[in-house]
Design an enzyme around this catalytic site. Sequence first.
Site, PDB file in Angstrom:
ATOM      1  N   ASN A 108     -20.585  38.212 -21.310  1.00  0.00           N
ATOM      2  CA  ASN A 108     -19.215  37.746 -21.552  1.00  0.00           C
ATOM      3  C   ASN A 108     -18.854  38.039 -23.001  1.00  0.00           C
ATOM      4  O   ASN A 108     -19.629  37.725 -23.912  1.00  0.00           O
ATOM      5  CB  ASN A 108     -19.112  36.246 -21.272  1.00  0.00           C
ATOM      6  N   HIS A 154     -25.487  37.596 -25.964  1.00  0.00           N
ATOM      7  CA  HIS A 154     -26.480  37.201 -24.951  1.00  0.00           C
ATOM      8  C   HIS A 154     -26.159  37.868 -23.635  1.00  0.00           C
ATOM      9  O   HIS A 154     -24.995  38.005 -23.262  1.00  0.00           O
ATOM     10  CB  HIS A 154     -26.537  35.683 -24.787  1.00  0.00           C
TER      11      HIS A 154
END
Length: 125
Positions: free
Chosen positions: A99, A112
């Site tokens: 994201n 991440h």
Amino acid sequence: MSVHTHSEHDPNCIFCKIVAKQIPSKVVYEDDHVYAFHDINPWAPVHFLLIPKAHIPSMAHVGAEHAALMGHMMALVPRLALQEGCTPYPQGGYRLMANTGVDGGQEVHHLHFHVLGGSRPWLKG
Ligand code: AMP
Ligand code: ZN
């Protein structure tokens, strides 16, 4: 591997604190450059996060200087996914997700990769 990144550690970043072990996490994998740990709020039977130890805020900050690090992380995913219990491809598999920014729904601004897998149904996705 040569790894050139932004500021190595952001004292206000929750994932930098996890890397520094100032906040506890359940380890999946660790080496000199990356750390993987269980998501605290999993929405699939397997849900872990793979992060660089260096504070790179998002995929939007990744450039050619990060190619070795990114390659290292991507090459770890198949092994870690199976290690954590994802069903083998193709019946099983997993979802790999980064994201990025507001439109991408990014909440933690330390790069991440989510790895989501295991038998369905999942809470989301
Ligand atoms: P996002 O930035 O939207 O890609 O998602 C951040 C993810 O980090 C969410 O899935 C959270 O559940 C997860 N998360 C936040 N804090 C922690 C923590 N202390 N330990 C493990 N996972 C966390
Ligand atoms: Zn950070």
